[in-house]
Design a protein around this motif. Structure first.
Motif, PDB file in Angstrom:
ATOM      1  N   LEU A   1      -1.963  -0.867   7.088  1.00 47.04           N
ATOM      2  CA  LEU A   1      -2.379   0.092   6.057  1.00 47.04           C
ATOM      3  C   LEU A   1      -3.417  -0.530   5.097  1.00 47.04           C
ATOM      4  O   LEU A   1      -3.487  -1.729   4.953  1.00 47.04           O
TER       5      LEU A   1
ATOM      6  N   LYS B   1       1.522   6.080   6.043  1.00 45.38           N
ATOM      7  CA  LYS B   1       0.158   6.186   5.534  1.00 45.38           C
ATOM      8  C   LYS B   1       0.098   5.588   4.136  1.00 45.38           C
ATOM      9  O   LYS B   1       1.115   5.503   3.440  1.00 45.38           O
ATOM     10  N   LYS B   2      -1.086   5.180   3.745  1.00 45.78           N
ATOM     11  CA  LYS B   2      -1.282   4.563   2.440  1.00 45.78           C
ATOM     12  C   LYS B   2      -0.822   5.498   1.327  1.00 45.78           C
ATOM     13  O   LYS B   2      -1.033   6.712   1.389  1.00 45.78           O
ATOM     14  N   ASP B   3      -0.180   4.916   0.311  1.00 45.32           N
ATOM     15  CA  ASP B   3       0.284   5.607  -0.895  1.00 45.32           C
ATOM     16  C   ASP B   3       1.474   6.535  -0.649  1.00 45.32           C
ATOM     17  O   ASP B   3       1.836   7.335  -1.522  1.00 45.32           O
TER      18      ASP B   3
ATOM     19  N   PRO C   1       0.801  -1.229   0.000  1.00 46.66           N
ATOM     20  CA  PRO C   1       0.000   0.000   0.000  1.00 46.66           C
ATOM     21  C   PRO C   1       0.832   1.277   0.000  1.00 46.66           C
ATOM     22  O   PRO C   1       0.298   2.367   0.174  1.00 46.66           O
TER      23      PRO C   1
END
Length: 245
Positions: free
Chosen positions: A245, A186-188, A74
């Motif tokens: 995540l 955090k995601k991305d 992710p």
């Protein structure tokens, strides 16, 4: 299940074409037959495909199920690896790709015993072959890139594009500081991990990375070899991302 990568030009609607050395591997080494299934990866996704026929220099396959094997993390991870001695970089590349790294940047730091000689640097092609093999083995959707080695100062501008930079350094701040840094994921996100060579970083290099926003963390009470530090840091990061995540 075997996994093969193709260029976007070899994907046409629900048909896939495998050529070159992979064609020979499928036909003459694996001795696969019509109706056998494999994973075909293209444009960062993998499809389950069935062999339809064999041409003179290609295998024709039909997509059975799209997005069959989504192994992407992710977040995006970039490994800045201090140049190690002998063939340790090959092991680091292999394991980093298996763990999910998206790009590997070999870096000559002040304590690197191995020095860059651009005129004689013919290893990058081999490193990318190792990355491709590891991507196939671990069922990756894409092949991570290994760029030619650069100096520490040349690496610094690349850090500006990251959302988070992690710098493992001896027993800095204990494991609670490490966990606190992982909680920032955090995601991305684009996350960089900067590993020192044998002998570690010089203090001024750590200070430079810290001034650029790097989060200096610990990997435990023990002093690790550079290849062990890379695998440990990446495993810790990937596991946290997979779970949270």
């Amino acid at each position: 299940m075997y996994n093969f990568f193709i260029d976007k030009e070899d994907a046409n609607k629900n048909l896939r074409y495998v050529k070159g050395s992979d064609y020979n591997h499928i036909k003459n080494v694996l001795r696969m037959k019509e109706g056998d299934t494999v994973l075909i990866s293209c444009l960062n996704k993998s499809d389950l495909c069935k062999i339809i026929s064999f041409g003179e220099d290609f295998v024709l396959l039909e997509v059975v199920e799209e997005n069959y094997n989504d192994t992407a993390l992710p977040l995006s991870v970039y490994l800045f690896q201090g140049l190690p001695k002998s063939d340790k970089l090959e092991l680091i590349i292999q394991k980093a790709v298996e763990l999910g790294v998206d790009k590997i940047i070999p870096v000559q730091t002040n304590r690197s015993i191995v020095k860059i000689d651009k005129k004689k640097d013919n290893k990058t092609a081999r490193y990318n072959t190792i990355a491709e093999s590891a991507a196939k083995q671990s069922k990756r959707n894409s092949i991570p890139e290994v760029i030619p080695a650069i100096t520490f100062n040349e690496a610094l501008p690349l850090l500006k594009d990251l959302d988070l930079l992690i710098v493992p350094y001896e027993s800095h701040n204990g494991m609670e500081g490490t966990l606190s840094t992982l909680r920032e994921l955090k995601k991305d996100m684009k996350v960089g991990v900067f590993i020192g060579p044998e002998g570690g970083f010089e203090q001024k290099e750590v200070d430079t990375l810290s001034c650029l926003g790097g989060k200096v963390i610990s990997l435990g009470k023990r002093i690790l070899r550079t290849e062990t530090a890379s695998i440990t840091a990446l495993s810790m990061l990937m596991l946290y991302a997979e779970i949270n995540l």
